[in-house]
Design a protein around this motif. Structure first.
Motif, PDB file in Angstrom:
ATOM      1  N   ASP A 142      30.614  15.189 -16.109  1.00 25.22           N
ATOM      2  CA  ASP A 142      30.051  16.533 -16.016  1.00 25.22           C
ATOM      3  C   ASP A 142      29.865  17.008 -14.583  1.00 25.22           C
ATOM      4  N   THR A 143      29.768  16.078 -13.629  1.00 24.08           N
ATOM      5  CA  THR A 143      29.481  16.468 -12.250  1.00 24.08           C
ATOM      6  C   THR A 143      30.559  16.061 -11.254  1.00 24.08           C
ATOM      7  N   GLY A 144      31.385  15.076 -11.592  1.00 23.19           N
ATOM      8  CA  GLY A 144      32.378  14.550 -10.662  1.00 23.19           C
ATOM      9  C   GLY A 144      31.814  13.580  -9.652  1.00 23.19           C
ATOM     10  N   GLN A 145      30.539  13.265  -9.743  1.00 24.64           N
ATOM     11  CA  GLN A 145      29.930  12.315  -8.808  1.00 24.64           C
ATOM     12  C   GLN A 145      30.516  10.925  -9.011  1.00 24.64           C
ATOM     13  N   ILE A 146      30.914  10.286  -7.903  1.00 24.98           N
ATOM     14  CA  ILE A 146      31.418   8.915  -7.967  1.00 24.98           C
ATOM     15  C   ILE A 146      30.237   7.972  -8.119  1.00 24.98           C
ATOM     16  N   VAL A 147      30.194   7.243  -9.229  1.00 23.20           N
ATOM     17  CA  VAL A 147      29.066   6.359  -9.503  1.00 23.20           C
ATOM     18  C   VAL A 147      29.429   4.885  -9.378  1.00 23.20           C
ATOM     19  N   ARG A 148      30.722   4.579  -9.247  1.00 20.31           N
ATOM     20  CA  ARG A 148      31.108   3.172  -9.109  1.00 20.31           C
ATOM     21  C   ARG A 148      32.512   3.082  -8.541  1.00 20.31           C
ATOM     22  N   ILE A 151      44.241   8.830 -14.818  1.00 19.37           N
ATOM     23  CA  ILE A 151      42.834   9.072 -15.131  1.00 19.37           C
ATOM     24  C   ILE A 151      42.617   8.855 -16.618  1.00 19.37           C
ATOM     25  N   HIS A 152      41.382   8.519 -16.968  1.00 17.27           N
ATOM     26  CA  HIS A 152      41.012   8.286 -18.357  1.00 17.27           C
ATOM     27  C   HIS A 152      39.559   8.688 -18.532  1.00 17.27           C
ATOM     28  N   GLU A 153      39.264   9.492 -19.545  1.00 20.04           N
ATOM     29  CA  GLU A 153      37.882   9.897 -19.815  1.00 20.04           C
ATOM     30  C   GLU A 153      37.386   9.232 -21.087  1.00 20.04           C
ATOM     31  N   GLN A 154      36.167   8.701 -21.018  1.00 17.17           N
ATOM     32  CA  GLN A 154      35.593   8.050 -22.195  1.00 17.17           C
ATOM     33  C   GLN A 154      34.081   7.989 -22.071  1.00 17.17           C
ATOM     34  N   ASN A 155      33.395   8.438 -23.120  1.00 13.61           N
ATOM     35  CA  ASN A 155      31.938   8.319 -23.223  1.00 13.61           C
ATOM     36  C   ASN A 155      31.214   8.885 -22.009  1.00 13.61           C
ATOM     37  N   GLY A 156      31.655  10.055 -21.535  1.00 12.48           N
ATOM     38  CA  GLY A 156      30.938  10.728 -20.466  1.00 12.48           C
ATOM     39  C   GLY A 156      31.304  10.306 -19.063  1.00 12.48           C
ATOM     40  N   TYR A 157      32.297   9.433 -18.927  1.00 11.84           N
ATOM     41  CA  TYR A 157      32.747   8.996 -17.599  1.00 11.84           C
ATOM     42  C   TYR A 157      34.251   9.184 -17.461  1.00 11.84           C
ATOM     43  N   VAL A 158      34.680   9.426 -16.229  1.00 16.18           N
ATOM     44  CA  VAL A 158      36.101   9.553 -15.910  1.00 16.18           C
ATOM     45  C   VAL A 158      36.483   8.371 -15.032  1.00 16.18           C
ATOM     46  N   ARG A 170      45.763   2.900  -6.235  1.00 17.75           N
ATOM     47  CA  ARG A 170      46.846   1.921  -6.169  1.00 17.75           C
ATOM     48  C   ARG A 170      46.344   0.489  -6.363  1.00 17.75           C
ATOM     49  N   ASP A 171      45.108   0.181  -5.980  1.00 21.00           N
ATOM     50  CA  ASP A 171      44.611  -1.188  -6.131  1.00 21.00           C
ATOM     51  C   ASP A 171      43.135  -1.234  -6.491  1.00 21.00           C
ATOM     52  N   ARG A 172      42.594  -0.141  -7.053  1.00 18.60           N
ATOM     53  CA  ARG A 172      41.185  -0.091  -7.441  1.00 18.60           C
ATOM     54  C   ARG A 172      40.968   1.085  -8.365  1.00 18.60           C
ATOM     55  N   TYR A 173      39.763   1.203  -8.900  1.00 14.35           N
ATOM     56  CA  TYR A 173      39.445   2.398  -9.665  1.00 14.35           C
ATOM     57  C   TYR A 173      38.040   2.863  -9.343  1.00 14.35           C
ATOM     58  N   TRP A 174      37.825   4.156  -9.588  1.00 12.54           N
ATOM     59  CA  TRP A 174      36.528   4.782  -9.390  1.00 12.54           C
ATOM     60  C   TRP A 174      36.037   5.327 -10.722  1.00 12.54           C
ATOM     61  N   GLU A 201      37.381  -2.988  -7.286  1.00 12.86           N
ATOM     62  CA  GLU A 201      38.701  -3.438  -6.868  1.00 12.86           C
ATOM     63  C   GLU A 201      39.395  -4.136  -8.038  1.00 12.86           C
ATOM     64  N   THR A 202      39.895  -3.322  -8.950  1.00 17.28           N
ATOM     65  CA  THR A 202      40.639  -3.816 -10.099  1.00 17.28           C
ATOM     66  C   THR A 202      41.866  -2.939 -10.290  1.00 17.28           C
ATOM     67  N   TRP A 203      43.019  -3.570 -10.516  1.00 21.65           N
ATOM     68  CA  TRP A 203      44.254  -2.821 -10.706  1.00 21.65           C
ATOM     69  C   TRP A 203      44.278  -2.234 -12.109  1.00 21.65           C
ATOM     70  N   VAL A 204      44.334  -0.909 -12.201  1.00 29.17           N
ATOM     71  CA  VAL A 204      44.445  -0.261 -13.507  1.00 29.17           C
ATOM     72  C   VAL A 204      45.521   0.828 -13.451  1.00 29.17           C
ATOM     73  N   ARG A 205      46.655   0.507 -12.875  1.00 28.64           N
ATOM     74  CA  ARG A 205      47.753   1.474 -12.768  1.00 28.64           C
ATOM     75  C   ARG A 205      48.458   1.650 -14.113  1.00 28.64           C
ATOM     76  N   ASN A 206      49.179   2.763 -14.267  1.00 26.27           N
ATOM     77  CA  ASN A 206      49.968   3.051 -15.466  1.00 26.27           C
ATOM     78  C   ASN A 206      49.100   2.945 -16.721  1.00 26.27           C
ATOM     79  N   MET A 207      48.247   3.956 -16.913  1.00 20.43           N
ATOM     80  CA  MET A 207      47.231   3.929 -17.950  1.00 20.43           C
ATOM     81  C   MET A 207      47.698   4.649 -19.220  1.00 20.43           C
ATOM     82  N   ALA A 208      47.278   4.115 -20.373  1.00 20.83           N
ATOM     83  CA  ALA A 208      47.478   4.780 -21.663  1.00 20.83           C
ATOM     84  C   ALA A 208      46.319   4.377 -22.557  1.00 20.83           C
ATOM     85  N   ALA A 209      45.853   5.310 -23.399  1.00 25.01           N
ATOM     86  CA  ALA A 209      44.666   5.055 -24.210  1.00 25.01           C
ATOM     87  C   ALA A 209      44.960   5.294 -25.684  1.00 25.01           C
ATOM     88  N   ALA A 210      44.312   4.498 -26.534  1.00 24.05           N
ATOM     89  CA  ALA A 210      44.417   4.673 -27.981  1.00 24.05           C
ATOM     90  C   ALA A 210      43.295   3.901 -28.643  1.00 24.05           C
TER      91      ALA A 210
END
Length: 289
Positions: free
Chosen positions: A93-99, A72-79, A84-88, A102-111
């Motif tokens: 603030d609410t946990g509502q799924i807004v999008r 998971i990654h949080e940025q600018n008000g979205y999580v 395994r083969d997509r992201y949401w 189908e893009t692979w974004v496994r093994n995440m790191a932010a900086a």
């Protein structure tokens, strides 16, 4: 300090270890703390649940996604929740799924406002634009391989790779634009990376009978140490902590500073001049100078 076990989520006072609150859980889980919000991940093969809590343990929201959560990654008000083969994309603030995408974004790191993901020998860079992750660049390793989480430090990105079922692996060092700077080949494939001020520390798993390896940013070897243990290694205030017995080493020279018996350290964390270690007999140990 937050601790997740198979059956409980527990909050402890970081100064003295006193119990603050706890919640029952069911099954394997993971934790991530971002700007006053604690994310509690409940992994499953078919679907996973993400619970957001306040620092006092109050549930703010929970959401279920039809996949195994890989990050998971949080940025600018979205999580951004990776499967395994997509992201949401969830509203923070609410946990509502807004999008869903189908893009692979496994093994995440932010900086530095960027998100880096590594999988199948690919390293990709994304920037959060509202509820969308916009890809900035993507590079492919020279060989078919598997990748682990990237480690980022001093504008360099370290990615550990391995080629099953072979025993070997390597560490590929990229700059912030995805250009390959160095590649360090290893004769073992199971290891974790942490980074000291003067370069990465490669910690093999306990069963590999390999040495802890400290490298310079250019990939040359600085020192090695014969320590083993399941907890990998951690660097804090110029000191490397690893192994069983728990061993403290100078990050620059590799000099052993002290050793301390422990009941099989399983994981490390460090904050405010304190080293925290979970042990195989279900204890949390805090060490200070």
């Amino acid at each position: 300090m937050y601790v997740s076990t198979r059956h409980r989520l527990v909050a402890l006072d970081a100064a003295d270890g006193t119990h603050q609150w706890e919640h029952d859980t069911d099954g394997a889980a993971g934790l991530k703390y971002v700007d006053g919000r604690l994310y509690h991940l409940h992994w499953g093969l078919q679907e996973s649940e993400l619970v957001a809590r306040s620092p006092t343990g109050d549930e703010q929201w929970r959401a279920t996604v039809p996949s195994q959560i890989t990050g998971i990654h949080e940025q600018n008000g979205y999580v951004f929740v990776a499967g395994r083969d997509r992201y949401w994309t969830l509203h923070a603030d609410t946990g509502q799924i807004v999008r869903e995408r189908e893009t692979w974004v496994r093994n995440m790191a932010a900086a530095n406002g960027m998100l880096y993901v590594a999988f199948s020998g690919i390293l990709a860079s994304y920037e959060g634009e509202g509820r969308t992750l916009a890809e900035r660049w993507r590079v492919q390793s020279r060989d078919p391989t598997e990748s682990r989480h990237p480690t980022i430090a001093e504008e360099l990105i370290y990615v550990s790779q391995y080629q099953p079922p072979a025993d070997g692996g390597d560490v590929v060092v990229y700059d912030a634009d995805g250009e390959t700077q160095h590649r360090v080949e290893l004769d073992y494939g199971s290891f974790a990376i942490t980074v000291a001020e003067n370069g990465p520390i490669v910690a093999p798993i306990a069963t590999s009978n390999r040495e802890l390896l400290a490298m310079r940013p250019d990939g040359s070897r600085r020192w090695t140490a014969g320590v083993s243990g399941a907890a990998g290694a951690i660097v804090a205030d110029g000191t490397v902590y690893a192994g069983y017995p728990l061993t403290a080493m100078d990050a620059e020279s590799g000099e052993r500073l002290w050793e301390q018996d422990a009941t099989g350290t399983a994981r490390f964390a460090a904050a405010d001049s304190t080293l925290y270690a979970s042990t195989a007999d279900n204890h949390i140990v805090a060490l200070r100078e």
